[in-house]
Design a protein around this motif. Structure first.
Motif, PDB file in Angstrom:
ATOM      1  N   SER A   1      -0.579   3.420  -2.672  1.00 16.22           N
ATOM      2  CA  SER A   1       0.447   2.426  -3.023  1.00 16.22           C
ATOM      3  C   SER A   1       0.215   1.143  -2.255  1.00 16.22           C
ATOM      4  O   SER A   1      -0.359   1.147  -1.152  1.00 16.22           O
ATOM      5  CB  SER A   1       1.845   2.974  -2.724  1.00 16.22           C
ATOM      6  N   ILE A   2       0.680   0.054  -2.828  1.00 14.27           N
ATOM      7  CA  ILE A   2       0.549  -1.265  -2.198  1.00 14.27           C
ATOM      8  C   ILE A   2       1.895  -1.965  -2.267  1.00 14.27           C
ATOM      9  O   ILE A   2       2.529  -2.026  -3.333  1.00 14.27           O
ATOM     10  CB  ILE A   2      -0.521  -2.118  -2.899  1.00 14.27           C
ATOM     11  N   LEU A   3       2.331  -2.498  -1.148  1.00 10.61           N
ATOM     12  CA  LEU A   3       3.573  -3.252  -1.088  1.00 10.61           C
ATOM     13  C   LEU A   3       3.239  -4.729  -0.921  1.00 10.61           C
ATOM     14  O   LEU A   3       2.490  -5.111  -0.011  1.00 10.61           O
ATOM     15  CB  LEU A   3       4.439  -2.773   0.081  1.00 10.61           C
ATOM     16  N   VAL A   4       3.765  -5.542  -1.814  1.00  8.43           N
ATOM     17  CA  VAL A   4       3.563  -6.994  -1.796  1.00  8.43           C
ATOM     18  C   VAL A   4       4.896  -7.661  -1.519  1.00  8.43           C
ATOM     19  O   VAL A   4       5.914  -7.336  -2.156  1.00  8.43           O
ATOM     20  CB  VAL A   4       2.997  -7.489  -3.146  1.00  8.43           C
ATOM     21  N   LYS A   5       4.900  -8.582  -0.564  1.00  3.92           N
ATOM     22  CA  LYS A   5       6.146  -9.263  -0.230  1.00  3.92           C
ATOM     23  C   LYS A   5       5.853 -10.721   0.102  1.00  3.92           C
ATOM     24  O   LYS A   5       5.048 -11.015   0.987  1.00  3.92           O
ATOM     25  CB  LYS A   5       6.828  -8.576   0.953  1.00  3.92           C
ATOM     26  N   ASN A   6       6.503 -11.606  -0.632  1.00  5.83           N
ATOM     27  CA  ASN A   6       6.389 -13.047  -0.390  1.00  5.83           C
ATOM     28  C   ASN A   6       4.946 -13.517  -0.294  1.00  5.83           C
ATOM     29  O   ASN A   6       4.569 -14.271   0.610  1.00  5.83           O
ATOM     30  CB  ASN A   6       7.164 -13.435   0.873  1.00  5.83           C
ATOM     31  N   GLY A   7       4.123 -13.047  -1.217  1.00  9.93           N
ATOM     32  CA  GLY A   7       2.751 -13.534  -1.306  1.00  9.93           C
ATOM     33  C   GLY A   7       1.762 -12.842  -0.396  1.00  9.93           C
ATOM     34  O   GLY A   7       0.587 -13.219  -0.382  1.00  9.93           O
ATOM     35  N   MET A   8       2.191 -11.820   0.342  1.00 11.44           N
ATOM     36  CA  MET A   8       1.299 -11.120   1.254  1.00 11.44           C
ATOM     37  C   MET A   8       1.288  -9.625   0.938  1.00 11.44           C
ATOM     38  O   MET A   8       2.254  -9.076   0.412  1.00 11.44           O
ATOM     39  CB  MET A   8       1.747 -11.313   2.706  1.00 11.44           C
ATOM     40  N   ILE A   9       0.170  -8.972   1.270  1.00 11.82           N
ATOM     41  CA  ILE A   9       0.108  -7.515   1.220  1.00 11.82           C
ATOM     42  C   ILE A   9       0.667  -7.008   2.540  1.00 11.82           C
ATOM     43  O   ILE A   9       0.099  -7.252   3.606  1.00 11.82           O
ATOM     44  CB  ILE A   9      -1.333  -7.027   1.034  1.00 11.82           C
ATOM     45  N   THR A  10       1.790  -6.313   2.485  1.00 11.83           N
ATOM     46  CA  THR A  10       2.436  -5.882   3.728  1.00 11.83           C
ATOM     47  C   THR A  10       2.194  -4.413   4.055  1.00 11.83           C
ATOM     48  O   THR A  10       2.449  -3.982   5.184  1.00 11.83           O
ATOM     49  CB  THR A  10       3.952  -6.139   3.674  1.00 11.83           C
ATOM     50  N   ALA A  11       1.683  -3.645   3.083  1.00 11.37           N
ATOM     51  CA  ALA A  11       1.375  -2.239   3.368  1.00 11.37           C
ATOM     52  C   ALA A  11       0.434  -1.702   2.305  1.00 11.37           C
ATOM     53  O   ALA A  11       0.542  -2.046   1.123  1.00 11.37           O
ATOM     54  CB  ALA A  11       2.650  -1.399   3.421  1.00 11.37           C
ATOM     55  N   VAL A  12      -0.507  -0.857   2.739  1.00 18.19           N
ATOM     56  CA  VAL A  12      -1.426  -0.168   1.832  1.00 18.19           C
ATOM     57  C   VAL A  12      -1.542   1.271   2.323  1.00 18.19           C
ATOM     58  O   VAL A  12      -1.849   1.508   3.492  1.00 18.19           O
ATOM     59  CB  VAL A  12      -2.825  -0.818   1.818  1.00 18.19           C
ATOM     60  N   GLY A  13      -1.282   2.242   1.472  1.00 16.47           N
ATOM     61  CA  GLY A  13      -1.407   3.642   1.897  1.00 16.47           C
ATOM     62  C   GLY A  13      -0.615   4.570   1.005  1.00 16.47           C
ATOM     63  O   GLY A  13      -0.193   4.215  -0.097  1.00 16.47           O
ATOM     64  N   LYS A  14      -0.399   5.760   1.494  1.00 18.62           N
ATOM     65  CA  LYS A  14       0.342   6.768   0.748  1.00 18.62           C
ATOM     66  C   LYS A  14       1.775   6.853   1.289  1.00 18.62           C
ATOM     67  O   LYS A  14       2.032   6.559   2.450  1.00 18.62           O
ATOM     68  CB  LYS A  14      -0.355   8.124   0.861  1.00 18.62           C
ATOM     69  N   ASN A  15       2.691   7.243   0.413  1.00 18.82           N
ATOM     70  CA  ASN A  15       4.093   7.485   0.808  1.00 18.82           C
ATOM     71  C   ASN A  15       4.737   6.257   1.446  1.00 18.82           C
ATOM     72  O   ASN A  15       5.430   6.351   2.464  1.00 18.82           O
ATOM     73  CB  ASN A  15       4.184   8.684   1.762  1.00 18.82           C
ATOM     74  N   ILE A  16       4.497   5.092   0.871  1.00 14.96           N
ATOM     75  CA  ILE A  16       5.131   3.864   1.366  1.00 14.96           C
ATOM     76  C   ILE A  16       6.553   3.794   0.841  1.00 14.96           C
ATOM     77  O   ILE A  16       6.804   3.975  -0.359  1.00 14.96           O
ATOM     78  CB  ILE A  16       4.341   2.621   0.917  1.00 14.96           C
ATOM     79  N   ALA A  17       7.490   3.532   1.742  1.00  8.32           N
ATOM     80  CA  ALA A  17       8.893   3.419   1.340  1.00  8.32           C
ATOM     81  C   ALA A  17       9.083   2.163   0.501  1.00  8.32           C
ATOM     82  O   ALA A  17       8.581   1.091   0.846  1.00  8.32           O
ATOM     83  CB  ALA A  17       9.781   3.370   2.570  1.00  8.32           C
ATOM     84  N   SER A  18       9.811   2.294  -0.585  1.00 10.75           N
ATOM     85  CA  SER A  18      10.027   1.164  -1.490  1.00 10.75           C
ATOM     86  C   SER A  18      11.311   0.438  -1.115  1.00 10.75           C
ATOM     87  O   SER A  18      12.393   1.040  -1.092  1.00 10.75           O
ATOM     88  CB  SER A  18      10.115   1.656  -2.926  1.00 10.75           C
ATOM     89  N   PRO A  19      11.245  -0.868  -0.813  1.00 11.67           N
ATOM     90  CA  PRO A  19      12.467  -1.635  -0.547  1.00 11.67           C
ATOM     91  C   PRO A  19      13.365  -1.637  -1.779  1.00 11.67           C
ATOM     92  O   PRO A  19      12.898  -1.542  -2.917  1.00 11.67           O
ATOM     93  CB  PRO A  19      11.933  -3.045  -0.251  1.00 11.67           C
TER      94      PRO A  19
END
Length: 560
Positions: free
Chosen positions: A60-78
């Motif tokens: 999973s990849i978390l994108v926030k305000n134009g940046m990649i803030t997390a890459v990995g498994k089991n990332i909590a979704s805001p």
């Protein structure tokens, strides 16, 4: 472009494909990036590509305000995140173009003075304008930018248009039109071997002599300015914006990006670099296999051209092989074509990390050309690196982009399958954190037979646009292995229809490509069509330079 030609251009386009230049932001997919309900996105359970070529699944990849803030498994979704299901999707770093003219217009040619002297013309008339900046002539809203973004490019070093010294390049992001999208204003001084027509420097050697003179004079001017600033009794130096544009190249803080075409121009550029000592990047290199060792020894950064020569081999008639002289000519054509396809692979084998320049090709040819390179010796890992990490390193921005990592810019390409597979399509593009979504076509189930469908016959087509459909027919004939054809369309000058030739017809493995042009009073508007044939159905796209691409479907008529 004259006013009359402009009117004819837009009238022709409107008649043929239904006024499709109107706003398409309300279509099902959003390729404008305007559907940004949040600055936070999470893509779950996708396949993420890394520089080594490794694909990590269920990531999973978390994108926030134009940046990649997390890459990995089991990332909590805001709670405010827009969720994209990545199951079966593949995620790659956004592509970086080392030399692009997408969205860049050429400045208006200056008028010649009444006392014009062709032996010593004013600098701007002779194409010597290194003080200009590509950003002054760049339009992010240009359809070319949209097309290259749709192909996967999220950043580009844009090139100014002009003569031997057109100006300064800039690094831009193909993001939302409301943002500045300027990553770096001056990334290189752009130089070419374009001679001036009818004036000095009018030859390749003249261009080299003029470049050498300007560089040496810039050194003297810089020294004079430094002396004046630190000593009394020194005459005030005259300001010269041409020479001052060279100042950052003298201490190598700014590279010179030299546009090259072949073995000869690369040797000329290397000769100037060795003599004058500036930092150099080569852009658009091709046909340089013989000097790969020299390029490696010089440690010069290179952007290879994505442009490949036309495939003339498949158009050769079988009976031509029987003639000895023709056979020799055909062998030379085959050898030259094969060498061009193998060149990128030979750069990889030599250990030269190169990027790509898109200058001179259409976005629709991007993956076709890269797949040809892969089929002729380039590894998929090296091809991906040339689109992502290598140009980031050459441009000095690999700390911020070029890989899918936490803390880097949210520039991503998301495809329906592994990137270089024939059926892979771009589904999403993130550029500067803005999401662009594209319609994708379902994979076709080929007929049980693998034989190529007979192309010859009469086809009725429909060119679809948000404002309506345009219809006509194509009549295609075959002689030996060569196809010819004609296409009818609405007459841009009035009622009825006109017929024009289908040019550069390429048909292989049920994949059809062709072009046709419309004469607008001596000026020609060219349309490109490409797509797949399954049975009696053709499913493809029609593209027009500067205006984008649109669905184009055709059906073969029974008994034709």
């Amino acid at each position: 472009m004259s006013i009359i030609y402009k009117k004819a251009y837009w009238w022709t386009f409107a008649v043929f494909i239904g006024f499709i230049i109107t706003d398409v932001a309300k279509a099902q997919s959003d390729n404008t990036g305007e559907r940004r309900v949040t600055g936070t996105y999470i893509i779950t359970n996708a396949n993420v590509a890394y520089p080594s070529g490794k694909i990590q699944s269920n990531t999973s990849i978390l994108v926030k305000n134009g940046m990649i803030t997390a890459v990995g498994k089991n990332i909590a979704s805001p709670s405010n995140a827009h969720h994209i299901k990545g199951d079966s999707l593949f995620i790659y770093p956004g592509f970086i173009d080392g030399g692009s003219t997408a969205g860049v217009t050429k400045p208006k040619d200056p008028e010649r003075p009444s006392n014009f002297n062709s032996a010593s013309p004013p600098d701007d008339i002779a194409g010597i304008t290194p003080y200009r900046n590509a950003l002054d002539y760049f339009d992010l809203g240009n359809a070319q930018v949209s097309e290259w973004r749709k192909a996967g490019f999220t950043m580009a070093q844009i090139l100014p248009e002009g003569g031997m010294l057109p100006g300064q390049t800039a690094l831009v992001i193909f993001g939302d039109k409301t943002s500045t999208n300027i990553y770096s204003e001056n990334t290189a001084l752009y130089a070419t071997f374009n001679a001036s027509r009818g004036m000095y420097p009018g030859t390749l050697l003249g261009v080299m002599a003029k470049f050498r003179s300007l560089y040496r004079n810039a050194e003297l001017s810089s020294q004079h300015s430094a002396l004046f600033a630190s000593n009394q009794g020194i005459n005030r130096p005259e300001r010269d914006k041409v020479l001052e544009a060279f100042y950052p190249t003298l201490d190598k803080s700014l590279p010179i990006l030299f546009a090259v075409e072949d073995d000869l121009t690369v040797r000329r550029a290397l000769g100037l670099q060795r003599e004058l000592g500036f930092r150099m990047i080569l852009s658009g290199a091709s046909n340089v296999e013989e000097i790969i060792p020299i390029l490696k020894d010089s440690q010069t950064a290179v952007f290879l051209s994505l442009k490949l020569p036309e495939d003339k081999i498949s158009k050769i008639k079988e009976d031509e092989e029987s003639d000895f002289e023709r056979k020799e000519r055909i062998d030379r054509i085959k050898s030259s074509y094969t060498k061009a396809l193998e060149e990128a692979g030979k750069f990889e084998k030599a250990g030269i990390a190169f990027g790509f320049s898109s200058q001179g090709i259409k976005s629709a040819d991007l993956m076709k050309n890269i797949r040809l390179m892969i089929a002729n010796g380039l590894s998929e890992e090296a091809a991906l690196a040339a689109l992502t990490l290598n140009p980031a390193r050459i441009l000095g921005i690999d700390r911020y982009t070029g890989t899918v990592e936490q803390g880097k810019l949210a520039n991503l390409v998301i495809t329906t399958d592994s990137l270089f597979k024939e059926d892979s399509q771009v589904k999403y593009v993130f550029a500067d954190g803005y999401l662009f979504e594209y319609d994708t076509k379902a994979k076709k189930t080929r007929s049980e037979t693998t034989d190529e469908v007979d192309l010859a016959g009469t086809w009725t087509y429909v060119a679809r646009s948000p404002q309506g459909d345009s219809q006509g027919q194509m009549v295609i004939a075959r002689e030996s292995n060569v196809y010819t054809g004609e296409i009818t369309l609405d007459n841009p000058a009035g009622s009825g229809q006109i017929t024009t030739a289908m040019n550069n017809i390429e048909y292989n493995n049920n994949r059809l490509r062709f072009e046709f042009s419309i004469d607008l009073g001596g000026n020609y508007l060219t349309f490109s069509v490409s797509g797949d044939i399954d049975g009696d159905e053709f499913d493809g796209d029609l593209s027009v330079t500067d205006l984008g691409s649109f669905p184009f479907k055709a059906t073969k008529q029974p008994g034709a």
